[in-house]
Design an enzyme around this catalytic site. Structure first.
Site, PDB file in Angstrom:
ATOM      1  N   CYS A 116       4.118 -37.709 -13.868  1.00  0.00           N
ATOM      2  CA  CYS A 116       4.233 -36.256 -13.825  1.00  0.00           C
ATOM      3  C   CYS A 116       5.666 -35.941 -13.386  1.00  0.00           C
ATOM      4  CB  CYS A 116       3.230 -35.705 -12.820  1.00  0.00           C
ATOM      5  SG  CYS A 116       3.528 -34.018 -12.337  1.00  0.00           S
ATOM      6  N   SER A 118       2.115 -30.483   2.762  1.00  0.00           N
ATOM      7  CA  SER A 118       3.516 -30.098   2.908  1.00  0.00           C
ATOM      8  C   SER A 118       3.711 -28.594   3.087  1.00  0.00           C
ATOM      9  CB  SER A 118       4.325 -30.585   1.697  1.00  0.00           C
ATOM     10  OG  SER A 118       3.760 -30.096   0.501  1.00  0.00           O
ATOM     11  N   TYR A 136      -2.313 -40.490  -3.480  1.00  0.00           N
ATOM     12  CA  TYR A 136      -3.502 -39.754  -3.912  1.00  0.00           C
ATOM     13  C   TYR A 136      -4.207 -39.245  -2.660  1.00  0.00           C
ATOM     14  CZ  TYR A 136      -2.749 -41.449  -8.661  1.00  0.00           C
ATOM     15  OH  TYR A 136      -2.215 -41.699  -9.891  1.00  0.00           O
ATOM     16  N   GLY A 152       8.172 -34.341  -6.503  1.00  0.00           N
ATOM     17  CA  GLY A 152       9.398 -34.375  -5.718  1.00  0.00           C
ATOM     18  C   GLY A 152       9.720 -35.801  -5.291  1.00  0.00           C
ATOM     19  N   TYR A 162       4.283 -44.974  -8.327  1.00  0.00           N
ATOM     20  CA  TYR A 162       4.050 -45.904  -9.432  1.00  0.00           C
ATOM     21  C   TYR A 162       4.156 -45.172 -10.766  1.00  0.00           C
ATOM     22  CZ  TYR A 162      -0.393 -44.092 -11.020  1.00  0.00           C
ATOM     23  OH  TYR A 162      -1.337 -43.271 -11.566  1.00  0.00           O
TER      24      TYR A 162
HETATM   25  C1  LIG Z   1      -0.027 -33.729 -11.253  1.00  0.00           C
HETATM   26  C2  LIG Z   1       0.274 -34.920 -10.388  1.00  0.00           C
HETATM   27  C3  LIG Z   1       0.573 -36.147 -10.976  1.00  0.00           C
HETATM   28  C4  LIG Z   1       0.882 -37.260 -10.195  1.00  0.00           C
HETATM   29  N1  LIG Z   1       1.229 -38.437 -10.796  1.00  0.00           N
HETATM   30  C5  LIG Z   1       1.593 -39.501 -10.043  1.00  0.00           C
HETATM   31  C6  LIG Z   1       2.053 -40.705 -10.639  1.00  0.00           C
HETATM   32  O1  LIG Z   1       2.157 -40.838 -11.855  1.00  0.00           O
HETATM   33  N2  LIG Z   1       2.394 -41.735  -9.821  1.00  0.00           N
HETATM   34  C7  LIG Z   1       2.315 -41.631  -8.462  1.00  0.00           C
HETATM   35  O2  LIG Z   1       2.651 -42.592  -7.771  1.00  0.00           O
HETATM   36  N3  LIG Z   1       1.884 -40.495  -7.875  1.00  0.00           N
HETATM   37  C8  LIG Z   1       1.547 -39.431  -8.625  1.00  0.00           C
HETATM   38  N4  LIG Z   1       1.154 -38.265  -8.016  1.00  0.00           N
HETATM   39  C9  LIG Z   1       1.099 -38.206  -6.553  1.00  0.00           C
HETATM   40  C10 LIG Z   1       2.476 -37.921  -5.955  1.00  0.00           C
HETATM   41  O3  LIG Z   1       3.240 -39.112  -5.936  1.00  0.00           O
HETATM   42  C11 LIG Z   1       2.326 -37.401  -4.520  1.00  0.00           C
HETATM   43  O4  LIG Z   1       1.600 -36.207  -4.517  1.00  0.00           O
HETATM   44  C12 LIG Z   1       3.684 -37.194  -3.854  1.00  0.00           C
HETATM   45  O5  LIG Z   1       3.525 -37.168  -2.456  1.00  0.00           O
HETATM   46  C13 LIG Z   1       4.348 -35.929  -4.316  1.00  0.00           C
HETATM   47  O6  LIG Z   1       5.601 -35.770  -3.732  1.00  0.00           O
HETATM   48  P1  LIG Z   1       6.176 -34.277  -3.556  1.00  0.00           P
HETATM   49  O7  LIG Z   1       7.526 -34.368  -2.952  1.00  0.00           O
HETATM   50  O8  LIG Z   1       6.034 -33.542  -4.836  1.00  0.00           O
HETATM   51  O9  LIG Z   1       5.093 -33.677  -2.566  1.00  0.00           O
HETATM   52  P2  LIG Z   1       5.153 -32.846  -1.178  1.00  0.00           P
HETATM   53  O10 LIG Z   1       3.866 -32.103  -1.173  1.00  0.00           O
HETATM   54  O11 LIG Z   1       6.411 -32.048  -1.090  1.00  0.00           O
HETATM   55  O12 LIG Z   1       5.164 -33.976  -0.112  1.00  0.00           O
HETATM   56  C14 LIG Z   1       4.144 -34.949   0.018  1.00  0.00           C
HETATM   57  C15 LIG Z   1       4.196 -35.541   1.439  1.00  0.00           C
HETATM   58  O13 LIG Z   1       5.482 -36.092   1.698  1.00  0.00           O
HETATM   59  C16 LIG Z   1       6.123 -35.391   2.781  1.00  0.00           C
HETATM   60  N5  LIG Z   1       7.522 -35.178   2.411  1.00  0.00           N
HETATM   61  C17 LIG Z   1       7.991 -34.520   1.330  1.00  0.00           C
HETATM   62  N6  LIG Z   1       9.327 -34.521   1.323  1.00  0.00           N
HETATM   63  C18 LIG Z   1       9.730 -35.206   2.416  1.00  0.00           C
HETATM   64  C19 LIG Z   1      11.009 -35.537   2.954  1.00  0.00           C
HETATM   65  N7  LIG Z   1      12.135 -35.141   2.350  1.00  0.00           N
HETATM   66  N8  LIG Z   1      11.053 -36.234   4.114  1.00  0.00           N
HETATM   67  C20 LIG Z   1       9.903 -36.617   4.732  1.00  0.00           C
HETATM   68  N9  LIG Z   1       8.666 -36.320   4.265  1.00  0.00           N
HETATM   69  C21 LIG Z   1       8.577 -35.626   3.113  1.00  0.00           C
HETATM   70  C22 LIG Z   1       5.372 -34.086   2.901  1.00  0.00           C
HETATM   71  O14 LIG Z   1       5.501 -33.534   4.198  1.00  0.00           O
HETATM   72  C23 LIG Z   1       3.975 -34.504   2.539  1.00  0.00           C
HETATM   73  O15 LIG Z   1       3.360 -35.125   3.629  1.00  0.00           O
HETATM   74  C24 LIG Z   1       0.855 -37.143  -8.781  1.00  0.00           C
HETATM   75  C25 LIG Z   1       0.565 -35.906  -8.199  1.00  0.00           C
HETATM   76  C26 LIG Z   1       0.283 -34.802  -8.983  1.00  0.00           C
HETATM   77  C27 LIG Z   1      -0.040 -33.480  -8.336  1.00  0.00           C
END
Ligand SMILES: Cc1cc2nc3c(=O)[nH]c(=O)nc-3n(C[C@H](O)[C@H](O)[C@H](O)COP(=O)(O)OP(=O)(O)OC[C@H]3O[C@@H](n4cnc5c(N)ncnc54)[C@H](O)[C@@H]3O)c2cc1C
Ligand SMILES: *[C@@H]1O[C@H](CO)[C@@H](O)[C@H](O)[C@H]1NC(C)=O
Ligand SMILES: *[C@@H]1O[C@H](CO)[C@@H](O)[C@H](O)[C@H]1NC(C)=O
Ligand SMILES: *[C@@H]1O[C@H](CO)[C@@H](O)[C@H](O)[C@H]1NC(C)=O
Ligand SMILES: *[C@@H]1O[C@H](CO)[C@@H](O)[C@H](O)[C@H]1NC(C)=O
Length: 526
Positions: A171, A115, A472, A175, A185
């Protein structure tokens, strides 16, 4: 004929010329000012280029993974932090005009940094300011903007009701944008499924800056795709409408730990048949970590059984003593609390932490991180388990979460959402490799250990394809800079199984020019 050839030649050279994207931030800024001038939408006031003093702060505030927070990490030529839909439209107009790649960031938790970093010139649209959460108690629904964290979502629900919740991740700084668009999940998945199983509406902006404010206008196909197919291949999701789920006033959590010397092996054997088949009110995660052994310098595996029961502790004890008596769970192991406090428990906050910490979207402690994932469909034999535990000690730096499926997860057809890992899965494995020392050699060493453990697990996990969880994110399982169909099929089959083909079809209809692409996006049909 000659004329036609000249036209074709001209078309080709124009295409080549425009596919040369700019790398100059001031050109981008000029475009933003011009594109946003009629009528004026002031997108430049939310646009940061490297010479703006807060560029680095804005870029880094949603990078939890130090692996992509180095001076050598490729940086965006600009970050646009829209506060209105029109800012998004203007930013996309410049992406079109300058042939720039767009990266969309919500919480920034993508495990491969997709991202906010890339090997091609790009800019970031950062959804940070889109964070409203509107809970409608009459309907039992909420609208949540994609820039909100799931912690903010949980907080806003609990503020209005102590008997409603939502099934999403552990966590709390994740986002909504990335988390929901990849599945989502958490501890209630055995009862209510994934986040995407409880999404009833959405809003999306496409590459032409058109906004679709509901599921009807975006079309059922695209609505299907953004619920687990990785929305970044289809557009910018502005928000999701979700159905809230009932939670009891008090839930029970527990944590029981045993080393191999204390009998962990038999308990893990029992866990494999218990965890996916027990009451769906119960979620017992198994975590495998290393601790010091009894002899100096020796390590051993610690198995932690961390449980969440949607009910009071006397009921928890009944179920556990019926289905997993070998664990010998006691009343004193159990803590009753409000659902919202269980959210803090699972996010590793000390018991008693005020829920207002959920409103802070910034990750306090950053580490270097790598993740991999697997699915287990038949129980691992005792011999196999013994070898796995020995290997964990040998490779040293890898930890594992084993997350039980079953319950509601097994009832939802594999094709209802792009997330395909439903019936037939006993549990999901998350390989956790975290470290805090900087340095390329250190990093290489950790990544090599992760891959070694993953290789070792081959006989025990799913095959053809070896399935993986999109959230993941793991570029080791295949990536495609140019998103060709053949290359993408490799990771596509692992993340989506047969849903991959439907995603490709939808992509080919709605994003024929492959505007929305990244190292692991859905390709257009070739
Ligand atoms: C510490 C940690 C704990 C976690 N625990 C869990 C858990 O308990 N359960 C679980 O299911 N997963 C878990 N995850 C994984 C998590 O669900 C993914 O990393 C998720 O993609 C994070 O979303 P983000 O918006 O924070 O990430 P970002 O890095 O902002 O986005 C991830 C992806 O989605 C795309 N994206 C983001 N926002 C949009 C939007 N508005 N429109 C279109 N595309 C978009 C981005 O371009 C990128 O490809 C964990 C991750 C971490 C780092
Ligand atoms: C960044 O700098 C440019 C001019 O150098 C300015 O137009 C823009 O408003 C600045 N961005 C922010 C967010 O202040
Ligand atoms: C909640 O939903 C109901 C039923 O659709 C609607 O009438 C009401 O206006 C909504 N309330 C709010 C605060 O949006
Ligand atoms: C584990 O052992 C090492 C030495 O082998 C020691 O430095 C460390 O403090 C021990 N850790 C714990 C938690 O006892
Ligand atoms: C991607 O495509 C470009 C242009 O067609 C080409 O130059 C480049 O080598 C390709 N990269 C890979 C990794 O295939």
């Amino acid at each position: 004929m000659e004329k036609l050839l000249v036209i074709i030649y001209l078309l080709i050279s124009v295409t080549l010329a425009t596919s040369q994207s700019v790398t100059d931030p001031t050109t981008f800024l000029r475009c933003i000012i011009q594109q946003g001038s009629n009528p004026p939408d002031f997108t430049s006031s939310v646009t940061y280029i490297p010479t703006n003093s807060s560029y680095t702060t804005i870029l880094r505030r949603r990078i939890p993974n130090l692996r992509f927070d180095k001076p050598t990490t490729p940086k965006p030529i600009a970050i646009v932090t829209p506060t209105t839909w029109s800012h998004i439209g203007t930013a996309l107009a410049c992406a079109r005009e300058l042939s720039l790649h767009v990266r969309i960031r919500s919480g920034g938790h993508d495990f491969e940094g997709l991202s906010y970093t890339s090997t091609v010139p790009f800019f970031v649209i950062d959804m940070f300011s889109f964070k409203s959460v509107d809970v409608n108690l009459t309907e039992g629904t909420a609208w949540v903007d994609t820039g909100a964290t799931i912690g903010e979502l949980y907080y806003r629900i609990a503020e209005k009701s102590n008997v409603l919740g939502f099934p999403a991740g552990l966590c709390t700084t994740l986002g909504v944008g990335g988390h929901f668009s990849g599945g989502g999940y958490g501890t209630m998945m055995r009862k209510y499924g994934l986040s995407v199983d409880n999404v009833v509406g959405s809003a999306l902006v496409d590459s032409n800056s058109n906004t679709y404010t509901d599921r009807v206008s975006m079309g059922e196909d695209r609505f299907w795709a953004v619920r687990g197919g990785g929305a970044a291949s289809f557009g910018i999701v502005l928000g999701y409408k979700i159905r809230l789920v009932p939670v009891p006033e008090r839930v029970t959590v527990f944590r029981v730990v045993k080393t191999v010397e204390e009998g962990a092996v038999d308990l893990i054997m029992k866990w494999q048949s218990f965890a996916h088949s027990t009451d769906r009110d119960l979620f017992v995660r198994l975590t495998l970590t290393l601790v010091n052994g009894t002899r100096p310098g020796e390590k051993t595996v610690l198995a932690s059984f961390i449980g969440m029961h949607l009910g009071r502790s006397d009921k928890t004890l009944n179920v556990m003593n019926r289905d997993f008596p070998e664990l010998k769970l006691k009343k004193t192991d159990c803590t009753e609390m409000r659902w919202i406090d269980s959210v803090l428990f699972w996010a590793d906050y000390p018991i008693g932490t005020p829920t207002s910490v959920l409103l802070n979207p910034i990750v306090a402690k950053k580490t270097f991180m790598k993740r991999k994932s697997d699915y287990v469909k038949s129980p691992i034999s005792k011999t196999g388990l013994g070898l796995i535990l020995k290997k964990l000690v040998e490779v040293e730096k890898v930890e594992m979460n084993w997350n039980p499926y079953g319950g509601r997860m097994g009832e939802i057809p594999s094709s209802r959402t792009p997330f395909p890992h439903r019936a037939g899965n006993l549990f999901n494995i998350e390989y956790i490799i975290d470290w805090s020392e900087a340095g390329d050699d250190v990093e290489k060493n950790y990544l090599a250990r992760a891959r070694e453990m993953y290789e070792f697990m081959t006989p025990y996990v799913s095959s053809n394809p070896r399935e993986a969880y999109l959230n993941y994110r793991d570029l080791d399982i295949g990536s495609s800079v140019n998103s060709t169909y053949e290359e993408s099929k490799i990771y596509g089959a692992k993340y989506f199984k047969s849903n991959f083909e439907r995603l490709v079809n939808i992509k080919s209809v709605y994003d024929e020019i492959n505007f929305w692409r990244n190292e692991q996006s859905i390709p257009v049909r070739s």
